[in-house]
Design an enzyme around this catalytic site. Structure first.
Site, PDB file in Angstrom:
ATOM      1  N   CYS A  60      42.355  46.137  43.027  1.00 31.36           N
ATOM      2  CA  CYS A  60      41.765  44.405  42.265  1.00 31.36           C
ATOM      3  C   CYS A  60      42.877  44.087  41.942  1.00 31.36           C
ATOM      4  O   CYS A  60      43.009  43.630  40.491  1.00 31.36           O
ATOM      5  CB  CYS A  60      41.011  45.259  41.200  1.00 31.36           C
ATOM      6  SG  CYS A  60      39.741  47.054  41.285  1.00 31.36           S
ATOM      7  N   ALA A  61      43.572  42.987  42.644  1.00 31.63           N
ATOM      8  CA  ALA A  61      44.658  42.580  42.547  1.00 31.63           C
ATOM      9  C   ALA A  61      44.873  41.071  42.123  1.00 31.63           C
ATOM     10  O   ALA A  61      45.872  40.947  41.305  1.00 31.63           O
ATOM     11  CB  ALA A  61      45.298  42.820  43.826  1.00 31.63           C
ATOM     12  N   ALA A  62      43.655  39.884  41.958  1.00 31.25           N
ATOM     13  CA  ALA A  62      43.958  38.988  41.062  1.00 31.25           C
ATOM     14  C   ALA A  62      43.907  38.796  39.952  1.00 31.25           C
ATOM     15  O   ALA A  62      43.705  40.028  39.122  1.00 31.25           O
ATOM     16  CB  ALA A  62      42.883  38.498  42.245  1.00 31.25           C
ATOM     17  N   PRO A  63      44.825  38.232  39.518  1.00 31.04           N
ATOM     18  CA  PRO A  63      45.797  37.197  40.478  1.00 31.04           C
ATOM     19  C   PRO A  63      47.431  37.165  40.460  1.00 31.04           C
ATOM     20  O   PRO A  63      48.441  36.425  41.196  1.00 31.04           O
ATOM     21  CB  PRO A  63      45.419  36.056  38.829  1.00 31.04           C
ATOM     22  CG  PRO A  63      46.021  36.841  37.809  1.00 31.04           C
ATOM     23  CD  PRO A  63      45.258  37.933  38.277  1.00 31.04           C
ATOM     24  N   GLY A 104      49.450  39.096  39.198  1.00 31.12           N
ATOM     25  CA  GLY A 104      50.136  40.190  37.822  1.00 31.12           C
ATOM     26  C   GLY A 104      51.461  41.605  38.790  1.00 31.12           C
ATOM     27  O   GLY A 104      52.427  41.907  38.293  1.00 31.12           O
ATOM     28  N   ASP A 164      43.596  48.716  39.223  1.00 36.21           N
ATOM     29  CA  ASP A 164      43.504  47.331  37.787  1.00 36.21           C
ATOM     30  C   ASP A 164      41.909  47.005  37.582  1.00 36.21           C
ATOM     31  O   ASP A 164      41.890  46.116  37.799  1.00 36.21           O
ATOM     32  CB  ASP A 164      44.626  47.016  37.312  1.00 36.21           C
ATOM     33  CG  ASP A 164      44.745  46.146  35.681  1.00 36.21           C
ATOM     34  OD1 ASP A 164      44.612  46.587  34.484  1.00 36.21           O
ATOM     35  OD2 ASP A 164      44.814  44.755  35.920  1.00 36.21           O
ATOM     36  N   CYS A 186      42.000  47.606  30.438  1.00 34.01           N
ATOM     37  CA  CYS A 186      41.981  47.039  29.272  1.00 34.01           C
ATOM     38  C   CYS A 186      41.077  47.191  27.926  1.00 34.01           C
ATOM     39  O   CYS A 186      41.010  45.608  27.190  1.00 34.01           O
ATOM     40  CB  CYS A 186      42.956  45.426  29.350  1.00 34.01           C
ATOM     41  SG  CYS A 186      41.344  43.945  30.266  1.00 34.01           S
TER      42      CYS A 186
END
Length: 456
Positions: free
Chosen positions: A109-112, A114, A178, A231
């Site tokens: 779940c890589a975007a954007p 970081g 993430d 988060c």
């Protein structure tokens, strides 16, 4: 800021005596962070040249705090890919996933980008990074950030996780998730997140997280490591989702995360029948550390430690020789791409990762490094290639100091004048760090900086 009463009740039950300290953290000044791209510059060198005050993030080796008034996104070093702006706690997942050069790594779940940018730096150009995001628009930002960092051994995909699993079964050495979450840890930084929390609640995200974990476990090879992060503070989404996957897949075990004095242990008591090993998870609270809320769990898939050969490690296949249009330009490179790793799609020429992958039927946004375009009897190098190079790997470079007004003019797309005559494709640099290409005719540099990246 008005926090939802139900959220406050849950936090009071979670924190007990520390609850008031947590509430008090909302009155503290927000912290800002950046992470140095150590593939381009060492932390020691960056500290010497950084044009604004910074302080180390104590649990992240290449992380720094900066003041909100510094505006680092407006400095030429940002456009040179020397750092990524990232909230300090959000640096932790990619930092604590042990990635080694040569690994096969998935950021699901890589975007954007970081976390992907740091994973790519850890690989050191070896192995392969598959960065995926289900949102096509967000995946475009992911691609830009990976190109800005100079990462070449990558595949950028935009797929639902369950669509990836059949292509990559038991393939990856390391996986980072993430996960989409209710964002409770971001309430202090981004109060607008509260609206989504009220609309969707924890149940919505917990279901989604467990579906993502189901797909990821299929793609993790025996002996591989998976780092799950959110988060949010919600036990349902944190320890609850980890406990779900532990019970469903007995081959998974919780490993210790590299410690830091501010980390709080996971809370198995918050999950009915929760495994005691959930205490090995990590919680980050803003009243304990200078960062926002976060959760991490490092999982290992037991089994054969040696990486198996899989059908998805297909040969990349390529060209028999360098394209004619590319040959003259290639003479300016200190390294020569192997023709068998080149792919010509239409006019666009790509350097593929040495590690192949079965991508048939998937939405692929980028395969490897876009070198440029082979047009009629000429080659036009790409912005991505410029960011992958350094001033020692390309023969024709012109460098300006960061204070030189021509740097900003170049970043705005304007034609600029050089101090000495040159010809052909030149790599324009700031303090020897590449920014992009220009076409030189005498002292005139015709701007070729990518329009979508220009200084606004």
């Amino acid at each position: 800021m008005e926090l939802p009463e139900l959220f406050l009740q849950k936090m009071q039950g979670l924190l007990g005596e520390e609850y008031q300290d947590y509430l008090d953290s909302f009155g503290q000044e927000r912290v800002y962070g950046l992470r140095v791209n150590t593939s381009k510059i060492s932390c020691e060198e960056f500290e010497k040249i950084c044009p604004f005050p910074i302080r180390p993030v104590p649990w992240i080796q290449n992380g720094y705090y900066y003041e909100g008034s510094a505006k680092p996104a407006k400095h030429p070093y940002y456009f040179a890919g020397l750092y990524y702006l990232q909230e300090p706690s959000a640096m932790t997942p990619a930092d604590r996933l042990p990635v080694n050069p040569g690994d096969r790594v998935l950021d699901l779940c890589a975007a954007p980008g970081g976390k992907s940018t740091e994973l790519g730096v850890k690989l050191g150009g070896k192995g392969v990074l598959v960065s995926n995001d289900i949102s096509n628009s967000r995946a475009k930002a992911l691609l830009k950030n990976l190109e800005l960092f100079g990462i070449s051994n990558m595949y950028i995909l935009s797929e639902a996780p369950h669509r990836l699993a059949p292509h990559f079964r038991d393939y990856f050495d390391k996986i980072l998730i993430d996960a989409p979450c209710s964002g409770e840890g971001m309430f202090r930084k981004e109060p607008a997140v509260i609206k989504s929390w009220l609309e969707k609640g924890n149940d919505f995200y917990a279901k989604l997280q467990r579906e993502i974990l189901d797909s990821a476990v299929q793609m993790l090879r025996p002996g591989g490591l998976l780092l799950y992060s959110t988060c949010t503070f919600s036990p349902m989404e944190d320890e609850g989702s980890v406990d779900y996957v532990l019970k469903k897949y007995p081959e998974l075990k919780v490993r210790e995360v590299e410690p830091y004095e501010g980390f709080c242990p996971g809370m198995p008591e918050q999950v009915e029948g929760g495994d005691d090993l959930l205490s090995r998870c990590v919680r980050i609270f803003p009243h304990r550390m200078r960062g926002e809320g976060h959760f991490l769990a490092l999982l290992e898939k037991e089994g054969e430690k040696e990486r198996p050969l899989t059908s998805s490690a297909a040969g990349v296949g390529g060209l028999k020789e360098l394209p004619e249009e590319f040959r003259d330009f290639a003479k300016l490179l200190a390294w020569k791409p192997a023709p068998e790793r080149l792919m010509l799609r239409g006019e666009k020429l790509y350097l593929l990762p040495a590690e192949g992958a079965d991508l048939s039927g998937l939405r692929v946004m980028r395969s490897g490094l876009l070198l440029g375009e082979c047009k009629k009897k000429r080659f036009e190098p790409s912005q991505a290639l410029a960011m992958h190079l350094d001033s020692d790997s390309y023969e024709n470079c012109i460098s300006f100091s960061a204070e030189d007004s021509r740097v900003i003019k170049y970043l705005k797309g304007e034609t600029i004048e050089a101090d000495k005559a040159a010809s052909g494709w030149v790599l324009v640099c700031v303090d020897s760090f590449p920014l992009g290409f220009a076409k030189a005719s005498g002292t005139v540099l015709k701007n070729k900086y990518l329009a979508g990246w220009r200084w606004q």
